[in-house]
Design a protein around this motif. Structure first.
Motif, PDB file in Angstrom:
ATOM      1  N   GLY A 176      26.129 -61.841  -1.492  1.00 35.76           N
ATOM      2  CA  GLY A 176      26.717 -63.099  -1.071  1.00 35.76           C
ATOM      3  C   GLY A 176      26.476 -64.190  -2.093  1.00 35.76           C
ATOM      4  O   GLY A 176      25.810 -63.980  -3.118  1.00 35.76           O
ATOM      5  N   GLN A 177      27.045 -65.363  -1.821  1.00 34.49           N
ATOM      6  CA  GLN A 177      26.780 -66.538  -2.659  1.00 34.49           C
ATOM      7  C   GLN A 177      25.425 -67.131  -2.296  1.00 34.49           C
ATOM      8  O   GLN A 177      25.025 -67.143  -1.142  1.00 34.49           O
ATOM      9  CB  GLN A 177      27.850 -67.607  -2.441  1.00 34.49           C
ATOM     10  N   ARG A 178      24.769 -67.641  -3.300  1.00 33.51           N
ATOM     11  CA  ARG A 178      23.489 -68.332  -3.084  1.00 33.51           C
ATOM     12  C   ARG A 178      23.360 -69.430  -4.127  1.00 33.51           C
ATOM     13  O   ARG A 178      23.875 -69.303  -5.244  1.00 33.51           O
ATOM     14  CB  ARG A 178      22.337 -67.337  -3.173  1.00 33.51           C
ATOM     15  N   LYS A 179      22.688 -70.483  -3.749  1.00 35.29           N
ATOM     16  CA  LYS A 179      22.489 -71.602  -4.678  1.00 35.29           C
ATOM     17  C   LYS A 179      21.169 -72.279  -4.369  1.00 35.29           C
ATOM     18  O   LYS A 179      20.992 -72.875  -3.307  1.00 35.29           O
ATOM     19  CB  LYS A 179      23.632 -72.622  -4.575  1.00 35.29           C
ATOM     20  N   ALA A 180      20.233 -72.175  -5.268  1.00 37.74           N
ATOM     21  CA  ALA A 180      18.956 -72.870  -5.133  1.00 37.74           C
ATOM     22  C   ALA A 180      19.166 -74.355  -5.438  1.00 37.74           C
ATOM     23  O   ALA A 180      20.107 -74.720  -6.149  1.00 37.74           O
ATOM     24  CB  ALA A 180      17.929 -72.273  -6.082  1.00 37.74           C
ATOM     25  N   PRO A 181      18.327 -75.231  -4.892  1.00 40.15           N
ATOM     26  CA  PRO A 181      18.504 -76.674  -5.118  1.00 40.15           C
ATOM     27  C   PRO A 181      18.595 -77.055  -6.590  1.00 40.15           C
ATOM     28  O   PRO A 181      19.302 -77.995  -6.956  1.00 40.15           O
ATOM     29  CB  PRO A 181      17.263 -77.284  -4.460  1.00 40.15           C
ATOM     30  N   PHE A 188      26.461 -65.174  -7.451  1.00 38.96           N
ATOM     31  CA  PHE A 188      26.783 -64.115  -6.500  1.00 38.96           C
ATOM     32  C   PHE A 188      25.927 -62.898  -6.815  1.00 38.96           C
ATOM     33  O   PHE A 188      25.747 -62.522  -7.978  1.00 38.96           O
ATOM     34  CB  PHE A 188      28.261 -63.744  -6.602  1.00 38.96           C
ATOM     35  N   GLY A 189      25.400 -62.296  -5.761  1.00 37.32           N
ATOM     36  CA  GLY A 189      24.599 -61.096  -5.969  1.00 37.32           C
ATOM     37  C   GLY A 189      23.851 -60.725  -4.713  1.00 37.32           C
ATOM     38  O   GLY A 189      24.033 -61.332  -3.645  1.00 37.32           O
ATOM     39  N   PRO A 190      22.977 -59.710  -4.798  1.00 35.63           N
ATOM     40  CA  PRO A 190      22.203 -59.290  -3.628  1.00 35.63           C
ATOM     41  C   PRO A 190      21.270 -60.396  -3.147  1.00 35.63           C
ATOM     42  O   PRO A 190      20.744 -61.173  -3.947  1.00 35.63           O
ATOM     43  CB  PRO A 190      21.400 -58.093  -4.149  1.00 35.63           C
ATOM     44  N   SER A 191      21.081 -60.479  -1.830  1.00 36.79           N
ATOM     45  CA  SER A 191      20.157 -61.464  -1.277  1.00 36.79           C
ATOM     46  C   SER A 191      18.753 -61.239  -1.828  1.00 36.79           C
ATOM     47  O   SER A 191      18.268 -60.104  -1.889  1.00 36.79           O
ATOM     48  CB  SER A 191      20.128 -61.361   0.249  1.00 36.79           C
ATOM     49  N   ASP A 236      18.786 -66.923   1.632  1.00 32.33           N
ATOM     50  CA  ASP A 236      19.416 -67.630   0.520  1.00 32.33           C
ATOM     51  C   ASP A 236      20.917 -67.781   0.740  1.00 32.33           C
ATOM     52  O   ASP A 236      21.506 -68.836   0.467  1.00 32.33           O
ATOM     53  CB  ASP A 236      19.119 -66.943  -0.806  1.00 32.33           C
ATOM     54  N   ILE A 237      21.564 -66.749   1.278  1.00 33.24           N
ATOM     55  CA  ILE A 237      22.987 -66.851   1.613  1.00 33.24           C
ATOM     56  C   ILE A 237      23.182 -67.866   2.743  1.00 33.24           C
ATOM     57  O   ILE A 237      24.077 -68.721   2.699  1.00 33.24           O
ATOM     58  CB  ILE A 237      23.547 -65.476   2.004  1.00 33.24           C
ATOM     59  N   GLN A 238      22.319 -67.780   3.740  1.00 31.45           N
ATOM     60  CA  GLN A 238      22.415 -68.680   4.898  1.00 31.45           C
ATOM     61  C   GLN A 238      22.248 -70.138   4.499  1.00 31.45           C
ATOM     62  O   GLN A 238      22.992 -71.015   4.958  1.00 31.45           O
ATOM     63  CB  GLN A 238      21.342 -68.292   5.925  1.00 31.45           C
ATOM     64  N   ALA A 239      21.291 -70.429   3.625  1.00 32.04           N
ATOM     65  CA  ALA A 239      21.004 -71.815   3.261  1.00 32.04           C
ATOM     66  C   ALA A 239      22.188 -72.487   2.571  1.00 32.04           C
ATOM     67  O   ALA A 239      22.423 -73.683   2.736  1.00 32.04           O
ATOM     68  CB  ALA A 239      19.773 -71.866   2.363  1.00 32.04           C
ATOM     69  N   TRP A 240      22.953 -71.731   1.791  1.00 34.94           N
ATOM     70  CA  TRP A 240      24.063 -72.293   1.040  1.00 34.94           C
ATOM     71  C   TRP A 240      25.315 -72.434   1.906  1.00 34.94           C
ATOM     72  O   TRP A 240      26.110 -73.335   1.732  1.00 34.94           O
ATOM     73  CB  TRP A 240      24.326 -71.418  -0.186  1.00 34.94           C
ATOM     74  N   GLU A 241      25.488 -71.545   2.888  1.00 35.30           N
ATOM     75  CA  GLU A 241      26.744 -71.525   3.646  1.00 35.30           C
ATOM     76  C   GLU A 241      26.692 -72.307   4.958  1.00 35.30           C
ATOM     77  O   GLU A 241      27.739 -72.658   5.491  1.00 35.30           O
ATOM     78  CB  GLU A 241      27.128 -70.080   3.975  1.00 35.30           C
ATOM     79  N   TYR A 242      25.509 -72.553   5.513  1.00 34.39           N
ATOM     80  CA  TYR A 242      25.456 -72.935   6.923  1.00 34.39           C
ATOM     81  C   TYR A 242      25.813 -74.396   7.203  1.00 34.39           C
ATOM     82  O   TYR A 242      25.987 -74.782   8.365  1.00 34.39           O
ATOM     83  CB  TYR A 242      24.090 -72.585   7.534  1.00 34.39           C
TER      84      TYR A 242
END
Length: 400
Positions: A176-181, A188-191, A236-242
């Protein structure tokens, strides 16, 4: 040495006559034939064959018990649930039935267990004040831990029924997508922050009519039973999308449930008042004069065999009856096989937290490939007995 009788249980066995949870199994000689069963100790009683052994007691329900899934039984309603439960209890406890019933047992270790019911809809709530407060402090350290609506209504999200899997099913690390602050753009990649959530699930039997809310007092007429549930979460996916709509891909890749559904009636002795509420509730959620809506379920979380937490379900702020009432108050209907989950169960103490996000204060480590997570639980039963809930186990496989 003679083989032990299936009727003779070890002292304190949590799957005795006060429990009798339902599941679906198959045997090695007929792997394509799924049958309903009831767990009794370390054996499974074949319910599909029970009407032939005890025709007077259970024959009217033979067609329900011959189904390959629990759904027809779930839809039959509480009077039928109680009749069948009484007949099964008689079958395993009345010495007069032993000769007819003994051949219907299968060793648990020799059968394959399947998802016990076809999941219609799946809803997950956020009902632990301790969990919500802990998560709020991690994500919003400079703001109020609880959102303004939290003590006025049970917050939840609509999940993905098609990815509910039975205990023992491997869990593949999701992409999924992830983005740290500190990142300029998402990647994009594995959680990298795969987590667990120790929860309790409730299985709906009797459906309801569209546009007809289900009040709290009708809870027992609609909910068949209870199971343990692990709502796997890619943090990490949840934090970026929610933001702004809530969980989606960070949750929908897998939800594990027990192979055994414990009837609601088996937990009567475990009913307990919920924690005191400090905010007045609207009438449809007010349970001040209702029967105790909490349930004293003691959960244990193990990772690779090591106990990491013991979350107490009795501390949950919102009860399952309130969740059901809120879920239908807008006129949404229930369907047979609906599954709704409590949300992460966490208590007030450091060893009572139901997810790694809380246990590590958001710092990790999170789950690694190859890790195996197991949830077990029990509840107090009559005469000092323990009512065991079927375990939920899942092993993490590498991303594909």
């Amino acid at each position: 040495m003679p083989e032990q009788s299936p009727f003779d249980l070890a002292e304190g066995d949590p799957f005795g006559p006060h429990n009798l949870p339902y599941g679906v199994f198959s045997t090695a000689d007929a792997p394509g034939q799924r049958r309903l069963g009831v767990r009794y100790g370390d054996r499974v009683l074949d319910l599909s064959a029970l009407p032939s052994a005890l025709p007077a007691a259970i024959h009217p329900h033979a067609e329900l018990l011959a189904a390959p899934t629990l759904n027809p039984l779930l839809a039959a309603g509480r009077p039928v649930w109680q009749q069948i439960r009484a007949a099964v209890r008689s079958a395993v406890t009345d010495p007069a039935h032993r000769d007819e019933v003994a051949p219907l047992f299968h060793p648990l270790a020799e059968v394959t267990l399947h998802l016990p019911f076809e999941v219609a809809d799946y809803v997950d709530f956020y009902a632990s004040e301790h969990h919500a407060t802990n998560v709020g402090r991690i994500f919003r350290p400079d703001a109020a831990a609880l959102t303004p609506n939290w003590k006025h209504l049970p917050i939840g999200y609509h999940g993905r029924a098609g990815t509910v899997v039975v205990s023992g099913t491997p869990v593949v690390r999701p992409h999924g997508q992830r983005k740290a602050p500190a990142d300029e753009a998402p990647s994009f990649g594995p959680s990298l922050r795969l987590d667990i959530e120790a929860e309790v699930g409730f299985v709906v039997g009797t459906p309801s009519t569209l546009h007809a809310p289900v009040p709290q007092e009708a809870f027992r007429d609609h909910v068949f039973g209870v199971c343990l549930l692990n709502d796997w979460s890619a943090r990490d996916i949840q934090a970026w999308e929610y933001v702004p709509l809530g969980p989606f891909l960070g949750k929908s890749f897998a939800t594990s449930v027990s192979a055994w559904i414990t009837p609601l009636d088996a937990l009567d002795e475990a009913r307990t008042p919920p924690p005191a509420r400090d905010v007045p509730l609207l009438p449809y959620l007010d349970d001040a004069d209702a029967e105790p809506g909490g349930i004293d379920i003691r959960i244990e979380v193990r990772i690779n065999g090591e106990t990491v937490s013991r979350p107490p379900f009795s501390t949950m702020y919102w009860t399952a009856a309130q969740q059901l009432a809120h879920m239908t108050v807008n006129g949404a209907s229930l369907r047979t096989g609906d599954l709704f989950a409590s949300g992460t169960v966490s208590g007030p103490d450091p060893d009572q937290l139901g997810c790694l996000l809380e246990l590590t204060q958001g710092k990790g480590p999170y789950l690694q490939d190859g890790d195996e997570v197991t949830l077990t639980a029990w509840a107090p039963g009559p005469d000092g007995a323990r009512i065991g809930l079927g375990e939920v186990t899942g092993r993490i496989l590498p991303a594909r």
